[in-house]
Write a protein that holds these residues in place. Structure first.
Motif, mmCIF file in Angstrom:
data_model
loop_
_atom_site.group_PDB
_atom_site.id
_atom_site.type_symbol
_atom_site.label_atom_id
_atom_site.label_comp_id
_atom_site.label_asym_id
_atom_site.label_seq_id
_atom_site.Cartn_x
_atom_site.Cartn_y
_atom_site.Cartn_z
ATOM 1 N N SER A 420 0.812 -1.219 0.000
ATOM 2 C CA SER A 420 0.000 0.000 0.000
ATOM 3 C C SER A 420 0.843 1.266 0.000
ATOM 4 C CB SER A 420 -0.935 0.002 1.214
ATOM 5 O OG SER A 420 -0.188 -0.105 2.413
ATOM 6 N N THR A 421 2.075 1.191 0.537
ATOM 7 C CA THR A 421 2.928 2.380 0.601
ATOM 8 C C THR A 421 4.207 2.230 -0.211
ATOM 9 O OG1 THR A 421 3.999 1.573 2.624
ATOM 10 C CG2 THR A 421 2.045 2.973 2.892
ATOM 11 N N THR A 422 4.301 1.176 -0.996
ATOM 12 C CA THR A 422 5.511 0.897 -1.774
ATOM 13 C C THR A 422 5.294 1.265 -3.234
ATOM 14 O OG1 THR A 422 6.020 -0.970 -0.312
ATOM 15 C CG2 THR A 422 7.181 -0.870 -2.420
ATOM 16 N N ALA A 423 6.208 2.011 -3.809
ATOM 17 C CA ALA A 423 6.076 2.455 -5.192
ATOM 18 C C ALA A 423 6.549 1.372 -6.157
ATOM 19 C CB ALA A 423 6.870 3.734 -5.410
ATOM 20 N N VAL A 424 5.729 1.096 -7.159
ATOM 21 C CA VAL A 424 6.121 0.176 -8.216
ATOM 22 C C VAL A 424 7.037 0.907 -9.192
ATOM 23 C CG1 VAL A 424 4.101 0.732 -9.648
ATOM 24 C CG2 VAL A 424 5.260 -1.467 -9.953
ATOM 25 N N GLY A 425 7.961 0.168 -9.776
ATOM 26 C CA GLY A 425 8.856 0.735 -10.771
ATOM 27 C C GLY A 425 8.830 -0.067 -12.048
ATOM 28 N N VAL A 426 9.698 0.305 -12.976
ATOM 29 C CA VAL A 426 9.792 -0.366 -14.275
ATOM 30 C C VAL A 426 11.208 -0.891 -14.431
ATOM 31 C CG1 VAL A 426 9.550 -0.115 -16.773
ATOM 32 C CG2 VAL A 426 8.096 1.235 -15.239
ATOM 33 N N THR A 427 11.302 -2.133 -14.914
ATOM 34 C CA THR A 427 12.598 -2.744 -15.144
ATOM 35 C C THR A 427 12.582 -3.433 -16.501
ATOM 36 O OG1 THR A 427 14.278 -4.205 -14.173
ATOM 37 C CG2 THR A 427 11.978 -4.933 -14.035
ATOM 38 N N ARG A 428 13.721 -3.984 -16.887
ATOM 39 C CA ARG A 428 13.828 -4.691 -18.161
ATOM 40 C C ARG A 428 14.042 -6.177 -17.877
ATOM 41 N NH1 ARG A 428 15.370 -2.589 -23.132
ATOM 42 N NH2 ARG A 428 16.147 -0.720 -22.053
ATOM 43 N N VAL A 429 13.203 -7.011 -18.463
ATOM 44 C CA VAL A 429 13.326 -8.459 -18.331
ATOM 45 C C VAL A 429 13.328 -9.055 -19.733
ATOM 46 C CG1 VAL A 429 12.265 -10.570 -17.460
ATOM 47 C CG2 VAL A 429 12.180 -8.483 -16.079
ATOM 48 N N HIS A 430 14.434 -9.715 -20.093
ATOM 49 C CA HIS A 430 14.570 -10.299 -21.434
ATOM 50 C C HIS A 430 14.289 -9.271 -22.523
ATOM 51 C CE1 HIS A 430 14.971 -14.074 -19.392
ATOM 52 N NE2 HIS A 430 13.711 -14.066 -18.953
ATOM 53 N N GLY A 431 14.772 -8.045 -22.282
ATOM 54 C CA GLY A 431 14.646 -7.002 -23.286
ATOM 55 C C GLY A 431 13.308 -6.306 -23.340
ATOM 56 N N ARG A 432 12.382 -6.652 -22.427
ATOM 57 C CA ARG A 432 11.054 -6.054 -22.458
ATOM 58 C C ARG A 432 10.722 -5.407 -21.112
ATOM 59 N NH1 ARG A 432 8.103 -6.856 -26.800
ATOM 60 N NH2 ARG A 432 8.773 -8.394 -28.354
ATOM 61 N N ALA A 433 9.830 -4.447 -21.164
ATOM 62 C CA ALA A 433 9.440 -3.737 -19.941
ATOM 63 C C ALA A 433 8.672 -4.659 -19.012
ATOM 64 C CB ALA A 433 8.586 -2.519 -20.295
ATOM 65 N N ALA A 434 8.974 -4.551 -17.723
ATOM 66 C CA ALA A 434 8.282 -5.335 -16.701
ATOM 67 C C ALA A 434 8.144 -4.477 -15.450
ATOM 68 C CB ALA A 434 9.060 -6.616 -16.384
ATOM 69 N N LEU A 435 7.182 -4.816 -14.630
ATOM 70 C CA LEU A 435 6.971 -4.107 -13.375
ATOM 71 C C LEU A 435 7.872 -4.695 -12.302
ATOM 72 C CD1 LEU A 435 3.055 -3.873 -13.344
ATOM 73 C CD2 LEU A 435 4.707 -2.211 -14.251
ATOM 74 N N GLY A 440 1.198 -3.576 -8.152
ATOM 75 C CA GLY A 440 1.926 -2.516 -7.459
ATOM 76 C C GLY A 440 1.158 -1.211 -7.566
ATOM 77 N N ARG A 441 1.566 -0.248 -6.741
ATOM 78 C CA ARG A 441 0.905 1.054 -6.753
ATOM 79 C C ARG A 441 1.895 2.124 -7.208
ATOM 80 N NH1 ARG A 441 -2.341 2.181 -1.279
ATOM 81 N NH2 ARG A 441 -4.290 2.405 -2.417
ATOM 82 N N ILE A 442 1.390 3.090 -7.989
ATOM 83 C CA ILE A 442 2.246 4.145 -8.525
ATOM 84 C C ILE A 442 2.461 5.234 -7.475
ATOM 85 C CG2 ILE A 442 2.438 5.960 -10.271
ATOM 86 C CD1 ILE A 442 0.900 4.180 -12.183
ATOM 87 N N ASP A 443 3.696 5.352 -7.021
ATOM 88 C CA ASP A 443 4.146 6.432 -6.135
ATOM 89 C C ASP A 443 3.104 6.808 -5.080
ATOM 90 O OD1 ASP A 443 5.844 8.281 -5.093
ATOM 91 O OD2 ASP A 443 5.624 9.735 -6.727
ATOM 92 N N VAL A 505 0.765 9.461 -13.689
ATOM 93 C CA VAL A 505 0.490 8.286 -14.522
ATOM 94 C C VAL A 505 1.216 8.396 -15.853
ATOM 95 C CG1 VAL A 505 -1.309 6.991 -15.728
ATOM 96 C CG2 VAL A 505 -1.702 7.811 -13.401
ATOM 97 N N ASN A 506 1.177 9.592 -16.465
ATOM 98 C CA ASN A 506 1.879 9.765 -17.729
ATOM 99 C C ASN A 506 3.374 9.528 -17.566
ATOM 100 O OD1 ASN A 506 3.517 12.013 -19.476
ATOM 101 N ND2 ASN A 506 1.878 11.059 -20.678
ATOM 102 N N SER A 507 3.943 10.008 -16.465
ATOM 103 C CA SER A 507 5.376 9.812 -16.216
ATOM 104 C C SER A 507 5.705 8.329 -16.093
ATOM 105 C CB SER A 507 5.778 10.568 -14.952
ATOM 106 O OG SER A 507 7.142 10.366 -14.644
ATOM 107 N N PHE A 508 4.826 7.578 -15.431
ATOM 108 C CA PHE A 508 5.056 6.139 -15.277
ATOM 109 C C PHE A 508 5.006 5.441 -16.640
ATOM 110 C CE2 PHE A 508 3.738 1.775 -14.203
ATOM 111 C CZ PHE A 508 4.745 1.446 -13.306
ATOM 112 N N VAL A 509 4.050 5.845 -17.469
ATOM 113 C CA VAL A 509 3.959 5.244 -18.805
ATOM 114 C C VAL A 509 5.200 5.601 -19.627
ATOM 115 C CG1 VAL A 509 2.636 5.199 -20.959
ATOM 116 C CG2 VAL A 509 1.445 5.185 -18.756
ATOM 117 N N LYS A 510 5.688 6.820 -19.485
ATOM 118 C CA LYS A 510 6.930 7.196 -20.173
ATOM 119 C C LYS A 510 8.075 6.265 -19.776
ATOM 120 C CE LYS A 510 6.261 12.193 -20.843
ATOM 121 N NZ LYS A 510 6.668 13.541 -20.349
#
Length: 610
Positions: A420-435, A440-443, A505-510
């Protein structure tokens, strides 16, 4: 948006308090010299504020045209049968008695009392005021008189322009501006305040609600859609023909109408102004209801290689509700069992009881079981419980977004670490975007989400292709100035928080698209703002997202019906890979147009091939 029931209950409480405490509801102005005898049109004057406000007037003559014996604003309307030649001055006025009045329709009366400007909802509401005579001494001169003929309100009489701009020196207020009833719709209605008016053969554009009110239009071709409503398409294109209808008769006799129905014949009565909706025809005669035959829509079933993703606000759903079977039937039959459903306004396991409970296992299990009973799949679900009383909505309810998904068609990628208080991020897994966590919750610590729902992000796989879905429920429009209020154009103060939320939200999608340019990303939910709004523009950014409801003709863009305006609040926004591929979008009208709605929002479905 808050639910209609909760908003109305709050409003009625405010109205009752204001009625009991006159100082909170009246505009106090310097009064002119004492007037021994004046006419109603003198009292009404040529602006929205009476030149006699705060002054005692004597022996004001008129014919009683309507009597209100219920609610906190008991009294009667009277009208001068001998009008002046100025179209800006109303010939009608409301006499506030505070208790059931002894005057009857057709009585010729004289009234001595104090002229007051009553603001429904209190002065802080931004509503316009109603010119009234209060603390009255009423003398019935004769009875059985002919009531002044009603003024016909129709497409020809209502101007195309909605309102003048307010006086910048008065914070945008239109109160002191001279009325121009032949140029502006709001001025036209104000020039008829308190008078006997009529409409004829009018189409219903907002269904009857539990408070015995509905909306019609006197302009049948004004921004009409194919199902009978009137579409709200921009801030500068107001629908001037909308008018609220209430009744002076028995509640049981009020029409139970859906959008597209017609009040055939004459509907007539005094023109009032109410806290919710502004100018209102309070009818002592209502036309006969003629059904338009509107039916709830069904979308088509997705094909085997199409992923169907839906959003649906289920309006404060908790285990005590009686709507589970109806919601389940809607998901199975009207939405045709989408593969993924983003649900908004899922409450915790004991609803509005504020005892620290935040889990929603019982709520979700009850809905899933109801879907199975309705012939649908056994969905699985994912969500994150909010911190107690930190996400807004009904106190104690702890509303949140939740994902339903059909495991026979799509899989959910569970990745630990979300909270509930942890920010989800974006990483790369096998060359593709992953959470970094799924769900997860955004910021969640951002000020953008203070006392509001935090977006829920989830990672799904369909036919080997990853689809990232962000479920949203942005801050409501509560606190915005009304379309019929005295401040023009209205200030939309609630936008400030939604703009911050859209930026997050837009920043996360970026971040996702920086890792994988062709990622399939969907941001959806109750955005609480229009497809043409600043909120939508910020969400869309420079093409990172695009609101798919704009793929529909303008006349079909709506998910919600409020005060006669069919409008967009719920949206599904897609990344370029989806936008530039093959997709189908459907706003499935099962609630907003109907008097027996199970939610005040219509769901939407997007079908595409990842």
């Amino acid at each position: 948006m808050p639910s209609k029931s909760s908003a109305r209950l709050a409003a009625l409480t405010v109205a009752a308090v204001c009625s009991a405490t006159a100082v909170t509801q009246m505009i106090v102005l310097p009064a002119p010299a004492h007037a021994d005898s004046v006419r109603i049109h003198d009292i009404q004057g040529t602006t929205r504020i009476s030149p006699y406000a705060g002054q005692k007037v004597s022996d004001v003559a008129g014919i009683v045209t309507g009597v209100r014996t219920y609610g906190a604003s008991k009294g009667f309307w009277m009208q001068d049968p001998h009008p002046d030649a100025d179209p800006a001055t109303s010939e009608g006025v409301f006499v506030f008695t505070g208790s059931a009045p002894k005057a009857a329709v057709g009585d010729s009366v004289t009234v001595t009392g104090t002229v007051s400007e009553y603001v429904p909802g209190g002065t802080s509401s931004g509503n316009q005021s109603i010119t009234e005579i209060t603390k009255p001494a009423v003398t019935v001169v004769s009875s059985g008189n002919a009531v002044p003929a009603p003024v016909v309100v129709d497409a020809k009489s209502v101007p195309a322009a909605y309102t003048p701009a307010g006086d910048s020196a008065a914070n945008g207020s239109i109160d002191a501006l001279p009325l121009r009833p032949k140029r502006y719709a709001l001025d036209y209605y104000e020039s008829l305040e308190g008078m006997n008016v009529q409409v004829k053969d009018v189409r219903v554009v907002t269904a009857s609600d539990p408070y015995t009110e509905l909306w019609v239009t006197v302009k049948p071709h004004e921004n009409a859609n194919r199902r009978g409503g009137t579409v709200y398409g921009s801030y500068t294109s107001q629908n001037t023909g909308r008018l609220q209808i209430q009744s002076l008769g028995a509640t049981a006799d009020f029409p139970v109408a859906d959008v597209g129905d017609t009040l055939r014949g004459t509907t007539a009565g005094p023109l009032d102004y109410t806290q919710y909706g502004g100018y209102t025809l309070v009818a002592n005669r209502i036309g006969a209801l003629e059904s338009g035959g509107l039916r709830r829509e069904n979308t088509r079933k997705q094909s085997r290689d199409e992923l169907a993703v839906a959003t649906y606000n289920v309006e404060n759903l908790d285990p005590s509700d009686t709507t589970f079977a109806a919601h389940a039937a809607a998901i199975v039959n009207n939405l045709r069992s989408p593969d993924i459903v983003s649900l908004e306004e899922i409450q915790d396991d004991n609803g509005a009881t504020d005892d620290g409970t935040v889990t929603a296992d019982v709520t979700m299990a009850k809905l899933i079981d109801a879907i199975v009973a309705a012939g649908g799949p056994r969905y699985e679900w994912r969500s994150i419980d909010p911190v107690n009383d930190q996400d807004g909505g009904e106190p104690g309810g702890n509303i949140r977004q939740a994902f339903l998904f059909n495991p026979a068609r799509v899989s959910f990628t569970d990745r630990p670490g979300g909270g509930s208080t942890t920010a989800v991020g974006v990483t790369r897994v096998h060359g593709r975007a992953a959470l970094t966590s799924s769900p997860g919750r955004i910021d969640p610590a951002s000020e953008a989400w203070k006392s509001s729902r935090k977006p829920l992000a989830g990672e799904f796989v369909f036919h080997g292709r990853t689809v990232l879905v962000i479920a949203n429920h942005f801050a409501s429009k509560g606190g915005d100035q009304g379309l019929t209020g005295k401040y023009q154009p209205p200030v939309r103060s609630s936008e400030t928080q939604r703009h911050l939320q859209a930026t997050e939200v837009n920043s996360f999608v970026k971040d996702i698209l920086k890792v994988q340019r062709d990622a399939d990303v969907i941001a959806l939910g109750d955005i609480n703002d229009f497809e043409f709004s600043g909120t939508a523009r910020i969400l869309e950014g420079r093409g990172e997202l695009w609101s798919a409801i704009k793929s529909l003709p303008r006349s079909e863009r709506y998910t919600y019906d409020y005060q006669g305006n069919a409008q967009v609040l719920d949206q599904i926004l897609v990344s370029p890979s989806i936008r530039h591929g093959r997709f189908a979008y459907d706003s499935v009208h099962i609630n907003s147009e109907f008097h027996d709605q199970i939610s005040d929002h219509d769901p939407q479905v997007l079908r595409f091939r990842p």
